[in-house]
Design an enzyme around this catalytic site. Sequence first.
Site, PDB file in Angstrom:
ATOM      1  CG  ASP A 132    -115.179 -24.659 -27.862  1.00 47.09           C
ATOM      2  OD1 ASP A 132    -114.851 -25.842 -27.614  1.00 47.09           O
ATOM      3  OD2 ASP A 132    -116.010 -24.371 -28.749  1.00 47.09           O
ATOM      4  CD  GLU A 133    -115.468 -30.274 -25.753  1.00 50.34           C
ATOM      5  OE1 GLU A 133    -115.653 -30.970 -24.734  1.00 50.34           O
ATOM      6  OE2 GLU A 133    -115.452 -30.744 -26.904  1.00 50.34           O
ATOM      7  CE1 TYR A 155    -109.586 -32.718 -25.742  1.00 49.79           C
ATOM      8  CE2 TYR A 155    -111.836 -31.870 -25.835  1.00 49.79           C
ATOM      9  CZ  TYR A 155    -110.515 -31.829 -26.247  1.00 49.79           C
ATOM     10  OH  TYR A 155    -110.122 -30.880 -27.161  1.00 49.79           O
TER      11      TYR A 155
END
Length: 344
Positions: A132-133, A155
């Site tokens: 979800d990031e 990331y």
Amino acid sequence: PKCEDFLITTSPSLSSGSHLVCSLVDRHPDWRIINLDNLDYCCSPRSLESVEDRANYTFIRGDVCNSRLVNHIFNTENIDVIFHLAAKTHVERSFETPSSFQRVNIDGTRVLLGAAHQARHQPQRFIYVSTDEVYGASLDQVFDESSPVRPSNPYSATKAAAEYLVQSYWDKYKFPIIITRSNNIYGPRQYTEKVIPRFLTLLQRNKKCTIQGTLPKSRHFLFVDDAINAFLLVLEKGIVGEIYNMGTSCEIPIMQLARELVTMVKKVPDSEVQDWLEFVPDRPHVDLRYPITCEKLQQLGWRAEVSWAEGIRQTVKWYQVHPDFWSDASEDQEQIQSQLEKAE
């Protein structure tokens, strides 16, 4: 799809990697499960002890970026399904060593896609497990699969880049990919750099839970069993070329999480809970929350079934029964690493 042979590239710090492997091996003795893993610092071979002697399970220690190895696997095996979970995942580490995240998360995905697409036995599904990031943070907007991708750290940027690579194989070749984007997955066997096992490990060592910063951060937590069921449903009913959010309405403020774990582990009265909390400087560029909707996955028939109360109870109990699981693994990894450095 009718499946027989699976290749799963695992990232055991997520806990979902080893749980997915064990679940497939247990549920489907007629399927052959090949697990490719580099046994990085966040991994313990003990996570897979329950299946290591099974006839339908094969473990290959290797790097997903090693194109010769990955091509060899696809040239010698009839791989029907790939679950690609291998990734470096820790946000703070991604700021410190972004190049290693680019190598594993982007180059590893490129190598795996290329080998799978060129394999003499054509895979039926390539399922890429994302996060979800990639949406970035939001205070009020809830993200669905069509929301813009706005990663805010190295990331999540590498995960978004890998998604674009995966999507390009669908756009150009109609290679049968599916992408999942999940909330924070938690449960037994998760490596101690993640927030729940980190708090539990600190408390077991009679140390305080360290709360980063003063802003009210929260996370949506999805129990690992529900995540595994979502992966298997996407395999069975997911539409190729599509993206599926794997979400939960269970949003827990990090402060509340720490207080709950203190109460469960230390069994202290409410008046003493604060004594086990310590505020430390915030890490850079932390996102406050990642709200997503998963109606698309629910339309396939999925629901998160494990309540927060039950999931966290199971998780705490596991860490209490296995207090040395990760400390032993860390020592093993340090030994392995020092041997590798000497060998070079």
